[in-house]
Design an enzyme around this catalytic site. Structure first.
Site, PDB file in Angstrom:
ATOM      1  N   ARG A 129       0.844  -1.194   0.000  1.00  0.00           N
ATOM      2  CA  ARG A 129       0.000   0.000   0.000  1.00  0.00           C
ATOM      3  C   ARG A 129       0.884   1.251   0.000  1.00  0.00           C
ATOM      4  NH1 ARG A 129      -5.182   1.696  -1.066  1.00  0.00           N
ATOM      5  NH2 ARG A 129      -6.166   2.810   0.652  1.00  0.00           N
ATOM      6  N   THR A 421     -10.012   0.285  -9.661  1.00  0.00           N
ATOM      7  CA  THR A 421      -9.026  -0.512  -8.953  1.00  0.00           C
ATOM      8  C   THR A 421      -9.059  -1.760  -9.800  1.00  0.00           C
ATOM      9  OG1 THR A 421      -9.404   0.447  -6.773  1.00  0.00           O
ATOM     10  CG2 THR A 421      -8.818  -1.869  -6.780  1.00  0.00           C
ATOM     11  N   THR A 439      -4.154  -0.663  -7.153  1.00  0.00           N
ATOM     12  CA  THR A 439      -4.943   0.482  -7.604  1.00  0.00           C
ATOM     13  C   THR A 439      -4.138   1.763  -7.672  1.00  0.00           C
ATOM     14  OG1 THR A 439      -7.014   1.677  -7.134  1.00  0.00           O
ATOM     15  CG2 THR A 439      -5.659   1.126  -5.245  1.00  0.00           C
ATOM     16  N   LEU A 440      -4.724   2.732  -8.429  1.00  0.00           N
ATOM     17  CA  LEU A 440      -4.233   4.119  -8.388  1.00  0.00           C
ATOM     18  C   LEU A 440      -5.214   4.953  -7.558  1.00  0.00           C
ATOM     19  CD1 LEU A 440      -3.362   4.539 -12.183  1.00  0.00           C
ATOM     20  CD2 LEU A 440      -1.714   4.646 -10.300  1.00  0.00           C
ATOM     21  N   SER A 492      -7.946   1.012   3.339  1.00  0.00           N
ATOM     22  CA  SER A 492      -8.403   0.530   2.029  1.00  0.00           C
ATOM     23  C   SER A 492      -9.618  -0.374   2.188  1.00  0.00           C
ATOM     24  CB  SER A 492      -7.267  -0.277   1.386  1.00  0.00           C
ATOM     25  OG  SER A 492      -7.706  -0.927   0.225  1.00  0.00           O
TER      26      SER A 492
END
Ligand code: GLY
Length: 613
Positions: A129, A421, A439-440, A492
């Site tokens: 992350r 994602t 993901t961005l 998240s």
């Protein structure tokens, strides 16, 4: 069923944080609406009757890959055919998606990889992350009056967290893979160098996000082209009227990205966190104030965690612990649902949907209060996933009526949504399994490409609670647990999952969908275990979502009008809205592999390996 007010809820949560375990009041244990979680569990062996199946999974003998982009699936499948293991293939997929799924696949973002390594007989949760840069402060997104500055946490250099993807993928490969980095990166490098045809789905994303992308010169130079051959302006500098985003059928070549991939293939993670790429990232993010430094990049560390564990009707569930809320709340909801005979209620029945919605309402309320980076906040993870905790909060579910979220806690309305994602799942014939969600954050992240790198940077900082009580881009409300702090990981919802049956990997799945990831994965599991669907059917069925706040029940088209009327009569504010989630599932059953890529994204595919080279 009266204990639905905020003070009682708070008291339950506090007891949980202290001791995790609450006694079950006798009156609750005897309630006809609530079955004990110790009710017989008899579905560990799932039998399918395929004469009823409309959708079928794909099949393989030597392994399976499922991703949201068929070229990335092919990259993973090719690595398996060449004798690579599931981790080799997953790393190949991770790099390939950064090229062919630029809105979510990434080098400039982060995520979570769940690995079951059969030779080592261990399951690990690799946390890559993003982290907040050292310059981050709790109030960095607020103005002098303490109000949120619109867009600062999503569309500016301040929205970018220190990326973790390259560290995560390279570490997974070196610790659990068998092939050299350059070999598994070769398909991604080829796709970036030679280009690929833009699909209608990707073209639509470029078009929808046009204003967002054309703000940044380096981004403009990659995803836009001249409208007319007569136009001679440099793409970075062209006026909006002279350019247009890539369209369906165009060949998208990403030379800078190919160069970056080559640097990583040559130098490993150092090629990203030090040297040319790192310098370009820092330069691109240096506005009037520096937001990220070279030290932030070189200090980035992955964390190896123990997967969070639970059981559902005899099946072991492994998923991601904090700083993802996904695994914890998935198990919390399954613990609540386990006490009801969902199979008898049936798929799509008002009762099943109601119970899933009410379980989600309770889980998401806990998410806002109890979840954050475990290095900064004591997350009561064990308590939240315990069966006893489910026993203690199950009386908050009324089987006949929805419980207004305002009776649980106040919150803020949802203001913006994104589904961007991505998830991929891989199994090999040696018993290894990989389930990865990365993901961005929002579509194309911050939209900023670091000049000279071709790398899109995330806007994961928005996953922090930028002001306690104020909703983020997914409408999720957070508290102090998820406040911004330097070096901290934002909370998240990503929920990569591996299901184990009789001690062996059985199914791996996961989904994109922001806040809706957890409920999407929940339904995928319930569809297989309770409703006896194969994984393709499970992926194809219409979904529901509830997240406590805002207080409405979102459903996809396909839930029958009669059911919706019943849900409304139970007190739900039902809204039929666009599709949610795109699960990518692989399964090992009867010594064969099965795969299913969610039909909600026609670009995705599952490929089964029949034979190795
Ligand atoms: N950025 C979405 C999530 O991590 O849940």
């Amino acid at each position: 069923m009266k204990n639905r007010n905020p003070s009682i809820r708070k008291a339950v949560a506090t007891c949980l944080a202290l001791a995790y375990l609450l006694p079950i009041p006798a009156s609750i244990a005897q309630s006809p609406a609530v079955q004990s979680s110790s009710a017989p569990q008899d579905v560990a062996v799932v039998k399918y009757d395929n004469s009823f199946e409309i959708f079928k999974p794909v099949w393989g003998l030597k392994g399976m890959v499922a991703t949201e982009q068929h070229l990335a699936t092919q990259a993973g499948a090719e690595i398996l055919r060449q004798g690579g293991n599931a981790v080799d293939a997953a790393v190949a997929v991770g790099f390939a998606l950064a090229v062919v799924l630029p809105n979510a696949g990434n080098l400039g973002g982060g995520g979570f990889m769940l690995i079951h390594d059969s030779a080592k007989s261990e399951s690990i949760a690799l946390d890559f992350r993003e982290v907040a840069p050292a310059s981050a402060t709790r109030d960095m997104y607020l103005d002098d009056k303490g109000n949120v500055i619109a867009g600062k946490s999503t569309r500016t250099p301040y929205s970018v967290g220190v990326p973790g993807t390259v560290a995560g993928l390279t570490q997974a490969l070196s610790e659990h893979g068998t092939m050299p980095l350059a070999k598994v990166m070769a398909p991604a490098i080829k796709l970036a160098t030679e280009g690929f045809r833009v699909s209608p789905v990707l073209a639509e994303q470029f078009n929808n996000q046009r204003t967002h992308l054309e703000r940044w010169p380096a981004t403009k130079a990659i995803f836009f082209k001249h409208k007319s051959p007569a136009s001679t302006c440099r793409l970075e500098e062209c006026p909006a009227a002279e350019i247009e985003p890539y369209k369906s059928g165009d060949l998208l070549i990403q030379k800078d990205l190919a160069h970056s991939l080559n640097l990583i293939a040559q130098h490993g993670a150092k090629g990203f966190y030090e040297g040319e790429i790192a310098k370009n990232i820092v330069r691109s993010l240096t506005d009037s104030v520096s937001t990220m430094t070279l030290a932030d990049l070189s200090n980035y560390k992955t964390v190896k965690r123990k997967p969070v564990e639970g059981t559902y009707r005899g099946i072991k569930i492994l998923s991601m612990p904090a700083p993802s809320s996904g695994g914890i709340h998935l198990i919390q909801m399954l613990n609540l649902l386990e006490r009801y005979p969902l199979q008898d209620y049936g798929f799509g029945s008002a009762k099943s949907i109601h119970l899933m919605a009410e379980s989600a309402r309770l889980a998401y309320a806990d998410r806002a209060e109890h979840l954050g980076d475990p290095e900064f906040f004591k997350v009561p993870g064990k308590g939240l996933v315990s069966k006893k905790y489910a026993d203690s909060i199950s009386p908050l579910i009324n089987i006949e009526k929805s419980t207004p979220s305002k009776n649980i806690k106040a919150g803020q309305p949802q203001n913006y949504e994104s589904d961007q994602t991505t998830h991929f799942s891989v199994m090999d014939d040696r018993g290894n399994v990989v389930s990865t969600t990365y993901t961005l954050n929002l579509n194309f992240g911050s939209g900023i490409v670091a000049g000279g790198t071709g790398i899109l940077l995330n806007n994961e900082m928005d996953d922090f609670s930028i002001k306690p009580g104020v909703a983020n881009a997914f409408g999720l409300v957070g508290g102090d647990a998820n406040a911004v702090a330097p070096g901290k990981r934002p909370l998240s919802s990503m929920t990569p999952v591996i299901l184990m049956r009789d001690g062996q990997p059985w199914i791996a799945t996961g989904s994109p969908g922001g806040a809706r990831i957890i409920t999407t994965v929940l339904q995928n599991i319930v569809n297989v275990i309770d409703f006896k669907m194969n994984i393709a059917e499970a992926a194809s069925m219409p979904r529901m979502h509830h997240q406590w706040l805002p207080d409405f029940l979102r459903v996809e088209r396909g839930i029958s009008p009669d059911t919706i009327e019943k849900l409304k009569a139970m007190g739900h504010d039902v809204k039929v809205m666009p599709t949610m989630g795109r699960v990518q599932t692989v399964q090992y059953e009867n010594k064969q592999f099965y795969g299913a890529s969610d039909p909600r994204n026609p670009d995705g595919s599952a490929i089964g390996i029949e034979q190795k080279k």
